[in-house]
Design an enzyme around this catalytic site. Structure first.
Site, short mmCIF file in Angstrom:
data_model
loop_
_atom_site.label_atom_id
_atom_site.label_comp_id
_atom_site.label_asym_id
_atom_site.label_seq_id
_atom_site.Cartn_x
_atom_site.Cartn_y
_atom_site.Cartn_z
N ASP A 47 39.32 47.01 42.54
CA ASP A 47 39.32 45.61 42.10
C ASP A 47 40.74 45.08 41.93
O ASP A 47 41.51 45.61 41.14
CB ASP A 47 38.57 45.50 40.76
CG ASP A 47 38.51 44.08 40.25
OD1 ASP A 47 37.63 43.32 40.70
OD2 ASP A 47 39.35 43.71 39.40
N TYR A 52 47.18 39.30 40.24
CA TYR A 52 47.81 40.58 39.84
C TYR A 52 49.09 40.84 40.63
O TYR A 52 49.85 41.74 40.30
CB TYR A 52 46.86 41.77 40.03
CG TYR A 52 45.54 41.67 39.28
CD1 TYR A 52 45.35 40.72 38.27
CD2 TYR A 52 44.49 42.54 39.56
CE1 TYR A 52 44.15 40.63 37.60
CE2 TYR A 52 43.28 42.45 38.88
CZ TYR A 52 43.12 41.49 37.91
OH TYR A 52 41.92 41.41 37.25
N LYS A 77 40.25 38.22 43.86
CA LYS A 77 39.83 36.99 43.16
C LYS A 77 40.72 35.83 43.55
O LYS A 77 41.94 35.98 43.64
CB LYS A 77 39.90 37.20 41.64
CG LYS A 77 39.22 38.47 41.20
CD LYS A 77 39.20 38.69 39.70
CE LYS A 77 38.80 40.11 39.40
NZ LYS A 77 39.92 41.07 39.46
N HIS A 110 38.33 33.40 39.95
CA HIS A 110 38.82 34.21 38.82
C HIS A 110 38.38 33.69 37.45
O HIS A 110 38.11 34.47 36.54
CB HIS A 110 40.35 34.32 38.88
CG HIS A 110 40.90 35.56 38.25
ND1 HIS A 110 42.00 36.22 38.71
CD2 HIS A 110 40.49 36.27 37.18
CE1 HIS A 110 42.24 37.27 37.95
NE2 HIS A 110 41.33 37.33 37.01
N1 LIG Z 1 38.25 39.02 35.84
C1 LIG Z 1 39.11 39.02 34.84
O1 LIG Z 1 39.47 37.96 34.29
C2 LIG Z 1 39.66 40.32 34.36
C3 LIG Z 1 40.34 40.39 33.13
C4 LIG Z 1 40.79 41.63 32.70
C5 LIG Z 1 40.57 42.76 33.51
N2 LIG Z 1 39.94 42.66 34.72
C6 LIG Z 1 39.70 43.83 35.60
O2 LIG Z 1 39.21 44.92 34.85
C7 LIG Z 1 40.12 46.02 34.95
C8 LIG Z 1 40.13 46.81 33.67
O3 LIG Z 1 40.51 46.04 32.57
P1 LIG Z 1 41.86 46.29 31.75
O4 LIG Z 1 42.91 46.73 32.67
O5 LIG Z 1 42.07 45.08 30.96
O6 LIG Z 1 41.50 47.36 30.67
P2 LIG Z 1 40.67 48.72 30.50
O7 LIG Z 1 40.25 49.32 31.76
O8 LIG Z 1 39.66 48.40 29.47
O9 LIG Z 1 41.81 49.60 29.81
C9 LIG Z 1 42.96 49.97 30.50
C10 LIG Z 1 43.89 50.75 29.57
O10 LIG Z 1 43.25 51.96 29.17
C11 LIG Z 1 44.05 53.09 29.53
N3 LIG Z 1 43.17 54.16 29.97
C12 LIG Z 1 42.32 54.17 31.01
N4 LIG Z 1 41.65 55.35 31.09
C13 LIG Z 1 42.11 56.10 30.06
C14 LIG Z 1 41.83 57.42 29.61
N5 LIG Z 1 40.93 58.17 30.23
N6 LIG Z 1 42.48 57.88 28.52
C15 LIG Z 1 43.38 57.10 27.87
N7 LIG Z 1 43.70 55.86 28.25
C16 LIG Z 1 43.07 55.35 29.34
C17 LIG Z 1 44.96 52.60 30.65
O11 LIG Z 1 46.20 53.28 30.64
P3 LIG Z 1 46.64 54.31 31.82
O12 LIG Z 1 46.89 53.49 33.05
O13 LIG Z 1 47.86 54.93 31.24
O14 LIG Z 1 45.52 55.28 31.98
C18 LIG Z 1 45.17 51.13 30.24
O15 LIG Z 1 46.19 51.03 29.26
C19 LIG Z 1 41.45 45.35 35.30
O16 LIG Z 1 42.39 46.26 35.82
C20 LIG Z 1 40.99 44.31 36.27
O17 LIG Z 1 40.75 44.91 37.53
C21 LIG Z 1 39.48 41.46 35.14
#
Ligand SMILES: NC(=O)c1ccc[n+]([C@@H]2O[C@H](COP(=O)([O-])OP(=O)(O)OC[C@H]3O[C@@H](n4cnc5c(N)ncnc54)[C@H](OP(=O)(O)O)[C@@H]3O)[C@@H](O)[C@H]2O)c1
Length: 285
Positions: A47, A52, A77, A110
């Site tokens: 994704d 980004y 997006k 988005h």
């Molecule tokens: N559509 C939208 O508006 C929108 C908004 C926000 C996000 N998104 C999408 O959703 C994805 C995920 O959301 P997000 O990036 O906000 O947050 P998330 O996946 O909830 O959390 C990511 C964080 O958790 C850490 N992490 C992941 N796996 C881990 C593990 N096994 N142990 C410890 N820490 C861990 C990562 O660090 P490390 O990299 O160090 O593991 C990072 O700091 C985004 O990348 C994006 O693709 C979309």
């Protein structure tokens, strides 16, 4: 069964892998490596987004992964600021060019409003203009499935009433601590697949002791429990990580959360995103 091999079928019969890799905050020059690592571990759903700034790197990772393009599912997006038909058409082609791909598997609007007016003014006409561009690109074979992100029920109704194609997916903020049950139910009742973004609350949930206690019961880590929770809600889960160890452990979710614990997790309210609270998506609107 390995979650990396499981798919959910969208309303147009396109299959989307249930666990994907989020790439927000992975820099363009690091994205190809992260995507290749994830694909070598078995991830098939990646994704990204125009916002980004890493579509080039993500596309390179996909193209050099050694796995056939048709076995991979790539989402991007349309920038939230684009609410104009001609601009949207150009931006779709821009994404295809940056990714270096012949087609995109899923492309989403988005957000229903530009980020600087999130949950603010009425952009229903602009969303329909952007939607028409996505519909046309879909019909032209450039995008296999089209959808939206951060859309509330009223935003969805606008597209359902005035668009030609119903959105195939809505990507929204879903994690233990923030479960928009009514919106999930509404989407599912309309055949709109829900994708859970920030399934581990952008990392903040790692400190939550209630969740840690539940995770312990299943011999799972907090991220594993959180990912499993979103999968059991029937959503596609999109945890972000650039760490291969985390990629591996995040895919080890072969356990079942009991109904009682699912309800406990659903009832939890924890929307403290720490330093990240300034992002519109975590503003609680
Ligand atoms: N559509 C939208 O508006 C929108 C908004 C926000 C996000 N998104 C999408 O959703 C994805 C995920 O959301 P997000 O990036 O906000 O947050 P998330 O996946 O909830 O959390 C990511 C964080 O958790 C850490 N992490 C992941 N796996 C881990 C593990 N096994 N142990 C410890 N820490 C861990 C990562 O660090 P490390 O990299 O160090 O593991 C990072 O700091 C985004 O990348 C994006 O693709 C979309």
């Amino acid at each position: 069964m390995n979650i990396l091999n499981e798919t959910l079928t969208l309303s147009n019969r396109v299959e989307i892998p249930k666990l994907g890799l989020g790439t927000w905050f992975i820099d363009d020059d690091k994205a190809a490596d992260a995507v290749r690592q994830a694909i070598s571990i078995g991830y098939r759903n990646i994704d990204t987004a125009q916002a980004y700034g890493n579509e080039r790197g993500v596309g390179e990772g996909v193209r050099t992964s050694g796995i056939a393009r048709d076995e991979l599912f790539v989402s991007t997006k349309l920038a939230a600021e684009i609410k104009d038909y001609t601009e949207a058409l150009a931006a779709i082609d821009g994404s295809l060019q940056k990714l270096g791909l012949d087609y995109i598997d899923l492309m989403l609007i988005h957000a229903p409003q530009p980020w600087n007016d999130f949950r603010g003014g009425d952009y229903s006409a602009g969303n329909l203009a952007a939607w028409q561009a996505l519909e046309e690109a879909h019909q032209a074979g450039k995008i296999r499935a089209i959808g939206v992100s951060n859309f509330l029920q009223t935003d969805l109704e606008n597209i359902l009433q005035h668009g030609t194609i119903a959105p195939h997916a809505n990507q929204i903020l879903v994690h233990a601590g923030n479960t928009p049950s009514e919106l999930i139910d509404y989407c599912q009742s309309k055949g709109i697949a829900v994708e859970a973004y920030s399934p581990i609350a952008h990392g903040e949930i790692l400190e939550n002791q209630d969740i840690a206690r539940i995770a312990e019961k299943y011999g799972a880590s907090v991220p594993q429990l959180c990912i499993r929770y979103t999968l059991q809600l029937g959503t596609v889960s999109l945890p972000k990580t650039s760490n291969p160890e985390h990629m591996r452990s995040n895919a080890r979710v072969d356990f079942t959360i009991s109904d009682e614990d699912m309800e406990a997790l659903r009832a939890l309210h924890d929307t403290d995103y720490g330093e990240q609270a300034a992002f519109p998506v975590y503003s609680g609107k």
